[in-house]
Design an enzyme around this catalytic site. Sequence first.
Site, PDB file in Angstrom:
ATOM      1  N   LYS A  31       0.660  -1.010  -0.269  1.00 38.27           N
ATOM      2  CA  LYS A  31      -0.108  -0.115  -0.305  1.00 38.27           C
ATOM      3  C   LYS A  31       0.875   1.563   0.045  1.00 38.27           C
ATOM      4  CE  LYS A  31      -2.447   1.642   3.747  1.00 38.27           C
ATOM      5  NZ  LYS A  31      -1.800   3.052   3.331  1.00 38.27           N
ATOM      6  N   ASP A  58      -3.405   4.139  -1.891  1.00 33.55           N
ATOM      7  CA  ASP A  58      -4.356   4.661  -0.799  1.00 33.55           C
ATOM      8  C   ASP A  58      -4.805   6.108  -1.136  1.00 33.55           C
ATOM      9  OD1 ASP A  58      -6.232   4.376   1.536  1.00 33.55           O
ATOM     10  OD2 ASP A  58      -4.328   4.545   2.733  1.00 33.55           O
ATOM     11  N   LYS A  60      -7.604   7.898  -0.983  1.00 33.24           N
ATOM     12  CA  LYS A  60      -8.485   8.384  -0.962  1.00 33.24           C
ATOM     13  C   LYS A  60      -9.579   9.636  -0.764  1.00 33.24           C
ATOM     14  CE  LYS A  60      -7.481   6.423   4.193  1.00 33.24           C
ATOM     15  NZ  LYS A  60      -6.038   6.547   3.705  1.00 33.24           N
ATOM     16  N   ASP A  63     -13.823  15.202  -3.285  1.00 35.34           N
ATOM     17  CA  ASP A  63     -13.858  16.034  -3.932  1.00 35.34           C
ATOM     18  C   ASP A  63     -15.645  16.073  -4.418  1.00 35.34           C
ATOM     19  OD1 ASP A  63     -13.272  19.303  -4.975  1.00 35.34           O
ATOM     20  OD2 ASP A  63     -11.115  18.477  -3.722  1.00 35.34           O
ATOM     21  N   THR A 117     -10.124   3.267  11.310  1.00 35.60           N
ATOM     22  CA  THR A 117     -10.329   2.599  11.802  1.00 35.60           C
ATOM     23  C   THR A 117     -10.158   3.215  13.225  1.00 35.60           C
ATOM     24  OG1 THR A 117      -8.463   2.111  10.970  1.00 35.60           O
ATOM     25  CG2 THR A 117     -10.127   0.411  10.631  1.00 35.60           C
ATOM     26  N   ARG A 209       2.473  -0.504  10.976  1.00 34.20           N
ATOM     27  CA  ARG A 209       4.284  -0.964  11.487  1.00 34.20           C
ATOM     28  C   ARG A 209       4.642  -2.553  11.771  1.00 34.20           C
ATOM     29  NH1 ARG A 209       1.359   4.515  13.534  1.00 34.20           N
ATOM     30  NH2 ARG A 209      -0.448   3.837  12.451  1.00 34.20           N
TER      31      ARG A 209
END
Length: 230
Positions: A31, A58, A60, A63, A117, A209
């Site tokens: 990603k 990614d 997102k 608009d 999340t 991570r």
Amino acid sequence: MKNTPIIALDFASHTEVIQFLKQFNEPLFVKVGMELFYQTGPSLIKDIKQLGHDIFLDLKLHDIPNTVGKAMAGLAKLEVDLVNVHAAGGTEMMTRAVEGLQTHNPNIKIIAVTQLTSTTEEMLHHEQNIHTTMEEAVLNYAKLAQRSGLDGVVCSPLETALIKAHCGDNFLKVTPGIRPKHSGVNDQKRVTTPEEAKHLGATHIVVGRPITKSADPVKAYHQIKESWLN
């Protein structure tokens, strides 16, 4: 599009990404998010694809419909495998995003972010002024995304069973907020383990991570991959 865990490349530079990827001797699903793309641009996407990896870009998008449609037409030329928009942009915006992709590459999958999340139900009520449960809010966005012709959604693993029941098995349910047992949750609020996400009905998981910050990223990846696929 691979079903292996999607590795979130949370790095700040092109060099760091390539150094990280060279540790692996297998094709990955990775990603590339805002932090990385805005600093490296399309050249990094090209280099990752040349290494044989699938890419979830990614960004997102959110608009007005015309802007998102044209932006998505541009992103389609990058030949990534998965892109996304914010479902909160509405059905017209999502429909135009699909049309933008199909103009150049109809094979790219597109999904919509429902609720991040990191969002809690308290934030949903008091900051977004949405007075339903988190599950109801997420399901509403999922139904709108499906109606708009999208392939699936980004959601917490905690909502996947509900979305599966209403939108079907083939509707993608891409779930961040994945943390192996005994791993810190960081800024995520609605989290599960890979095993729990699979049991709940996720089709893909995103892990950052716990892999990228591990002392042994390859070992960490394979442990998570085994938990997810077995």
